[in-house]
Design a protein around this motif. Structure first.
Motif: not given
Length: 191
Positions: A41-42, A71, A76, A102, A104, A118
């Protein structure tokens, strides 16, 4: 890095803004379980409350309703305890020591667990393309941190895709789910 957790505002149903760009994801093709990651996921920012609803909305159609997310708070700045997504709330947990910074972790009652790499929002398109291809390749068994380190060191290589005959359903599913082609890196996802 300091992680701030704030008392959540009252939960109200929300939907993804119509002008929000498509989710940038790449998922492992259907087949036997292998590797450490289910895809990549970006996100476009480090705002989990804004980024999670479109991701969950997209994955619901593929994997079933996402109910929980975990996470590592390292990347974050704010980790909300709950995130409203359409007609429900996703509970968010964080694990500083146990969770790869890195990755999720997503949970669903229907299917179970998925782990996504991530990719940092500031990553360039070429690097993100390599990372997405590697994370969704069932032949590669590396953690999110190992993939990020390999990309940072210039050592990340992705085996050439095994192309099936034209009209091959597995190859078409791979492309439809965001296979590792330049055309799909920015356009995958979104309903």
């Amino acid at each position: 890095m300091t992680v701030l957790t704030t008392r959540p505002a009252p939960i109200t149903p929300t939907t993804r803004p119509a002008d929000y760009p498509p989710v940038r994801i790449s998922l492992r093709p259907p087949g036997p379980q292998s590797g450490l990651l289910d895809g990549a996921w970006w996100p476009r920012s480090r705002d989990l409350a804004r980024e999670l609803p479109p991701l969950a909305d997209r994955l619901d159609a593929l994997w079933g309703r996402v109910t929980r997310v975990a996470v590592n708070p390292t990347h974050w700045p704010v980790v909300p305890r709950r995130v409203p997504v359409n007609d429900r709330v996703i509970k968010v947990g964080w694990f500083a020591d146990e969770q790869d910074p890195h990755q999720l972790l997503l949970l669903s009652y229907r299917i179970g667990r998925w782990d996504l790499l991530v990719i940092p929002p500031e990553t360039g398109e070429a690097a993100a393309e390599r990372l997405m291809a590697a994370a969704s390749d069932p032949r590669i068994a590396r953690s999110g941190t190992a993939l990020m380190a390999a990309e940072s060191d210039g050592r990340l290589t992705v085996p050439a895709a095994e192309a099936g005959p034209p009209g091959d359903p597995q190859a078409e599913a791979w492309e439809a789910e965001g296979g590792a082609t330049t055309a799909h890196v920015g356009a995958t996802g979104g309903r």
